[in-house]
Design a protein around this motif. Sequence first.
Motif, PDB file in Angstrom:
ATOM      1  N   PHE A 136       0.831  -1.209   0.000  1.00  0.00           N
ATOM      2  CA  PHE A 136       0.000   0.000   0.000  1.00  0.00           C
ATOM      3  C   PHE A 136       0.866   1.261   0.000  1.00  0.00           C
ATOM      4  O   PHE A 136       0.661   2.177  -0.797  1.00  0.00           O
ATOM      5  CB  PHE A 136      -0.930   0.009   1.217  1.00  0.00           C
ATOM      6  N   ILE A 137       1.853   1.322   0.883  1.00  0.00           N
ATOM      7  CA  ILE A 137       2.701   2.511   0.998  1.00  0.00           C
ATOM      8  C   ILE A 137       3.472   2.769  -0.293  1.00  0.00           C
ATOM      9  O   ILE A 137       3.494   3.899  -0.805  1.00  0.00           O
ATOM     10  CB  ILE A 137       3.661   2.378   2.209  1.00  0.00           C
ATOM     11  N   LEU A 138       4.092   1.729  -0.850  1.00  0.00           N
ATOM     12  CA  LEU A 138       4.874   1.905  -2.081  1.00  0.00           C
ATOM     13  C   LEU A 138       3.994   2.348  -3.247  1.00  0.00           C
ATOM     14  O   LEU A 138       4.335   3.287  -3.979  1.00  0.00           O
ATOM     15  CB  LEU A 138       5.608   0.604  -2.432  1.00  0.00           C
ATOM     16  N   LEU A 139       2.843   1.697  -3.423  1.00  0.00           N
ATOM     17  CA  LEU A 139       1.957   2.062  -4.539  1.00  0.00           C
ATOM     18  C   LEU A 139       1.359   3.448  -4.347  1.00  0.00           C
ATOM     19  O   LEU A 139       1.206   4.202  -5.322  1.00  0.00           O
ATOM     20  CB  LEU A 139       0.855   1.012  -4.712  1.00  0.00           C
ATOM     21  N   ILE A 160      -5.516   3.038  -5.861  1.00  0.00           N
ATOM     22  CA  ILE A 160      -6.647   2.121  -5.650  1.00  0.00           C
ATOM     23  C   ILE A 160      -6.149   0.692  -5.437  1.00  0.00           C
ATOM     24  O   ILE A 160      -6.641  -0.029  -4.555  1.00  0.00           O
ATOM     25  CB  ILE A 160      -7.651   2.192  -6.820  1.00  0.00           C
ATOM     26  N   ILE A 161      -5.154   0.273  -6.237  1.00  0.00           N
ATOM     27  CA  ILE A 161      -4.599  -1.075  -6.065  1.00  0.00           C
ATOM     28  C   ILE A 161      -4.009  -1.220  -4.663  1.00  0.00           C
ATOM     29  O   ILE A 161      -4.229  -2.222  -3.979  1.00  0.00           O
ATOM     30  CB  ILE A 161      -3.531  -1.384  -7.139  1.00  0.00           C
ATOM     31  N   GLY A 162      -3.272  -0.196  -4.223  1.00  0.00           N
ATOM     32  CA  GLY A 162      -2.701  -0.231  -2.876  1.00  0.00           C
ATOM     33  C   GLY A 162      -3.761  -0.321  -1.800  1.00  0.00           C
ATOM     34  O   GLY A 162      -3.651  -1.121  -0.861  1.00  0.00           O
ATOM     35  N   VAL A 163      -4.837   0.476  -1.940  1.00  0.00           N
ATOM     36  CA  VAL A 163      -5.941   0.446  -0.977  1.00  0.00           C
ATOM     37  C   VAL A 163      -6.629  -0.914  -0.999  1.00  0.00           C
ATOM     38  O   VAL A 163      -6.951  -1.478   0.049  1.00  0.00           O
ATOM     39  CB  VAL A 163      -6.952   1.582  -1.265  1.00  0.00           C
ATOM     40  N   LYS A 164      -6.825  -1.479  -2.197  1.00  0.00           N
ATOM     41  CA  LYS A 164      -7.486  -2.786  -2.319  1.00  0.00           C
ATOM     42  C   LYS A 164      -6.670  -3.877  -1.619  1.00  0.00           C
ATOM     43  O   LYS A 164      -7.228  -4.721  -0.919  1.00  0.00           O
ATOM     44  CB  LYS A 164      -7.695  -3.149  -3.786  1.00  0.00           C
ATOM     45  N   LEU A 212      -4.737  -3.485   0.884  1.00  0.00           N
ATOM     46  CA  LEU A 212      -4.912  -3.265   2.318  1.00  0.00           C
ATOM     47  C   LEU A 212      -6.285  -3.743   2.790  1.00  0.00           C
ATOM     48  O   LEU A 212      -6.400  -4.413   3.814  1.00  0.00           O
ATOM     49  CB  LEU A 212      -4.742  -1.772   2.615  1.00  0.00           C
ATOM     50  N   LEU A 213      -7.326  -3.424   2.012  1.00  0.00           N
ATOM     51  CA  LEU A 213      -8.682  -3.842   2.383  1.00  0.00           C
ATOM     52  C   LEU A 213      -8.831  -5.363   2.324  1.00  0.00           C
ATOM     53  O   LEU A 213      -9.514  -5.954   3.158  1.00  0.00           O
ATOM     54  CB  LEU A 213      -9.716  -3.164   1.479  1.00  0.00           C
ATOM     55  N   ASP A 214      -8.201  -6.008   1.335  1.00  0.00           N
ATOM     56  CA  ASP A 214      -8.198  -7.469   1.266  1.00  0.00           C
ATOM     57  C   ASP A 214      -7.582  -8.061   2.544  1.00  0.00           C
ATOM     58  O   ASP A 214      -8.056  -9.069   3.068  1.00  0.00           O
ATOM     59  CB  ASP A 214      -7.405  -7.975   0.050  1.00  0.00           C
ATOM     60  N   HIS A 215      -6.528  -7.413   3.012  1.00  0.00           N
ATOM     61  CA  HIS A 215      -5.853  -7.858   4.236  1.00  0.00           C
ATOM     62  C   HIS A 215      -6.796  -7.849   5.433  1.00  0.00           C
ATOM     63  O   HIS A 215      -6.758  -8.731   6.286  1.00  0.00           O
ATOM     64  CB  HIS A 215      -4.639  -6.964   4.501  1.00  0.00           C
ATOM     65  N   PHE A 216      -7.677  -6.842   5.477  1.00  0.00           N
ATOM     66  CA  PHE A 216      -8.640  -6.739   6.569  1.00  0.00           C
ATOM     67  C   PHE A 216      -9.935  -7.510   6.305  1.00  0.00           C
ATOM     68  O   PHE A 216     -10.878  -7.430   7.061  1.00  0.00           O
ATOM     69  CB  PHE A 216      -8.955  -5.271   6.864  1.00  0.00           C
TER      70      PHE A 216
END
Length: 196
Positions: free
Chosen positions: A74-77, A182-186, A188-192
């Motif tokens: 997430f941070i890198l993207l 959006i890919i980075g957020v996704k 992260l959200l998948d992780h949760f």
Amino acid sequence: MGIVELLLLAVGLSMDAFAVSICKGLETKSITFKECIICGIWFGGFQGLMPLVGFLLGTGFEKIINMIAPWLAFILLAIIGINMLREAFSKKEEETRPGFGFKTMFIMAIATSIDALAVGITFVAVPVNIFAASAFVNAIVGCIIIAITTFILSTIGVRIGSVFGARYRKGAQAVGGIVLIIIGVKILLDHFGVFG
């Protein structure tokens, strides 16, 4: 895990790299065949290497990897995406030859393949069964299939992005930046567990 499941896994894992490859093409005015191949090698190489690293680490580090990997991706993207947005809305017109150098491609390859590290750990729990061979040999074959799939899709993706980017450069660059975020957020959200 048989060959069909492995191919589906390879395509699924390569989707982030495919999307980022399109973004790389969008921000590049004129793409060369060499740059398409470079992009494919970076993304394919890391996408194949990370599951092998995950497999070798084994289940002892599974919790730590699963905790850190989504945040790092997430941070890198997000950083790369925000930088693309900044450049897209900058009034200064510049010839963009962004990025097929070592530093840029290394960061993007890590960001898009970090989730594959966890997949490698699953190779320990759910072994790949392609040949009547050891789990290690089957894991290596699985990693090679993932690498080749990602290489092909990334090479095609960067070319697709370039075709659209040449016509709609500033808007395309902004869209590319948004897609990376959006890919980075996704991830992260998948992780949760938001999407399942």
